[in-house]
Structures are given as structure tokens and as C-alpha cells.
Write a protein that holds these residues in place. Sequence first.
Motif, PDB file in Angstrom:
ATOM      1  N   UNK A 104       0.832  -1.202   0.000  1.00 22.11           N
ATOM      2  CA  UNK A 104       0.000   0.000   0.000  1.00 22.11           C
ATOM      3  C   UNK A 104       0.867   1.254   0.000  1.00 22.11           C
ATOM      4  N   UNK A 105       1.972   1.220   0.752  1.00 23.05           N
ATOM      5  CA  UNK A 105       2.869   2.381   0.773  1.00 23.05           C
ATOM      6  C   UNK A 105       3.495   2.614  -0.597  1.00 23.05           C
ATOM      7  N   UNK A 106       3.860   1.540  -1.292  1.00 22.82           N
ATOM      8  CA  UNK A 106       4.402   1.675  -2.653  1.00 22.82           C
ATOM      9  C   UNK A 106       3.354   2.261  -3.596  1.00 22.82           C
ATOM     10  N   UNK A 107       2.094   1.890  -3.384  1.00 21.77           N
ATOM     11  CA  UNK A 107       1.022   2.459  -4.204  1.00 21.77           C
ATOM     12  C   UNK A 107       0.887   3.950  -3.929  1.00 21.77           C
ATOM     13  N   UNK A 108       1.054   4.340  -2.685  1.00 23.53           N
ATOM     14  CA  UNK A 108       0.947   5.758  -2.315  1.00 23.53           C
ATOM     15  C   UNK A 108       2.097   6.578  -2.885  1.00 23.53           C
ATOM     16  N   UNK A 109       3.316   6.032  -2.820  1.00 25.99           N
ATOM     17  CA  UNK A 109       4.470   6.845  -3.220  1.00 25.99           C
ATOM     18  C   UNK A 109       4.758   6.787  -4.718  1.00 25.99           C
TER      19      UNK A 109
END
Length: 349
Positions: A104-109
Motif C-alpha cells: 500500500x505504501x508503494x502504491x501511495x508513493x
Amino acid sequence: LFSATMPPAIRAVARRHLHDPVDVVASRQASTVATVDQDYAVVPFRAKVAALARVIATTDAEATLVFVRTRVAAEDVGQGLLAQGVRAATISGEVAQAERERIVQRLRDGSLDVVVATDVAARGLDVERIGLVVNYDLPTEPEVYVHRIGRTGRAGRSGRALSFVTPRELGRLRTIERLTRSPLAEVAVPSPADVAAHRSRALLDRVAGRNASGRLDAFREAVARHLAENGQDAADLAATLLALAVGDAGGPDPEPEPVAPRPRASGAARYRLAVGRRDGVRPEGVVGAITGEGGLAGGDIGRIDIFHSFTNEAIAPEIPPQAWRRIGAARVAGRPLRIKPDAGPAPRR
């Protein structure tokens, strides 16, 4: 008892364990997000992976969330997208929470463009970059549909929800429309030509900025030398360079995906793959891996027979030698295909 949705299975738990429960609902179950454009496309089951890849290739959304029903489907779809060069990851109930948070963090960044997820894994997923939600598998419950499309159109931003519907599922789609009071418009899946046109526009939009950056003398000299040596028209050269830049190798237009499974193709070669039902293999995963790694079109794939420990598949024309190693190393449901010519059943002793 708290739940994002109340499908029959959860209501059965409530009836069994709660005494005189009262429903407290935060919002109307039939409400849908006003900022989300909703439409659907009729897509045969075996053509879904290729259709999804073209939808992703032509969207202007920053990030895409794809919903499937099962863990096996999530893995197959994720592998099919990776085989076609899409930056995708998969989350399901069997993915550890720490790994889900990293995805999810990779999707955000912005280091990840697509997440393929089951409903269980996508609870509470809130990422503003998600501009497109694809219902790869249509949900069985309208409440689940409402929850899914609510993953886009967040914080006042606009979003789009596209549902893939097989011909047999049109009745279920109408049920969702009635209960959500939101009719869905039918749209066509982008064609390979649409993908090339979209990529061309995106590249041409960058021309002015690159031209203003300067340092083009060496390229001008190379173009002038090529035109002088080959007598090629400048517009024709520019079109050819654009086609190469967007990955269009030319040749005849690819065949459209069949609406129904086809009989064994005449003159097609039969191959055996080292994956089967025991591995949770599905036809679209096999098709996505072979077309992505072997450079074949969906129309080259004939009949697929999935057995317990292996899969037989008809492919016409025969696979080029240079594609053997790539296809053999491709993975479906976490296992390498190890493709080889099908020699038929072993003789009985």
C-alpha cells in the motif's frame, strides 16, 4: 458486531451469536459515490487478462485497484500483468499484514501502479492516487460493489469504476443497478490500436518540453543523414520512430479475442505445461503468461485442457525457438510453466 458490509454469511453469524441485535448503518447501503463514473464491458472469461492490460495501458488514472474473488485469481491476474510489463502487486488474505502495508505504501508513493486484491485484503484501503477501480470479477453482493467502488473518488477527486461482465452475468449486473439506483453504461474494451494511439499522444505531449531543453544537434544530424542515405520521407520517418517508441512492431492487426472457447485450432501444435488443477491454475493465467512472455497474440491460443498435475494447450503457429526459455521460466500460481511439446499419454504397461 462491526463490518464494512453485511452479506448473508455475516448476517448468519449475527443471527447465531447476537441477542435482539439492532442495525446501525453509517450510510444508505444503496448509496454510491457521486464522484465515480461507473460503466461495464462484456468480456469473455478467457479474454479478461488481455482486456485488463489494455484498460490499464489507456487509463489516465495514477493508480488502479483490481478486485478479484479468490487468492488464486489474484495471483494469476497479478502474474499476467507482470508478464506484460505492468508494475503490479497482489494482496490477499494470505499475505502478511506487514507485506500488505509495504504494498500500500508503494502504491501511495508511486513506485507501484496496480494492486490486484481480494475483498478481504482491501478493507479500509484508502489511497488518493487510485483513480480507477476494476471489478475483474463481478461481486455477488451489491453491498460489496458499493464498498469496492468507494476505493476511488476519494477526498473530492473524480474516479472511475469499470466492471468486467461475462455474458452470463448480465442478470447480476442488473440487480446491482437496481439496488444501487445507478445505471451503468456499456463501453468497449480498448483495442491494441487504442493502446498505441494513447501511448503516442502521451509521448507527443512531451515533445515541446524536450525541444525546449535543447541539445538536439546530434539527433538532427542523425536524422538528416538517414533521410539522405535512404531517401525516406521525413513524415514517414517520424511515424516509424513514434511506432518504435511506443512498442508497436507492426505486422497484421491482431485477431480479436474469441467470445467463447474455440475448438482445437487446425494445424496448431500441442504443448504440455507443468502446472494443473492442484496448483489452482486458471485459463486466463496461462494465456496471460504465454502471450506476455512469448510475444503471441490472444488469437494464437487454442483449446486449453487443465488436468490435475499438468495442462495441455494448443498454440498456432508453433512457438519460436527464442521464446522457449522465456515461456518456460514464466510462473503461474507461483510455479514455472516448464513448457514442452505434448507427446500424448504415456503407454500402458
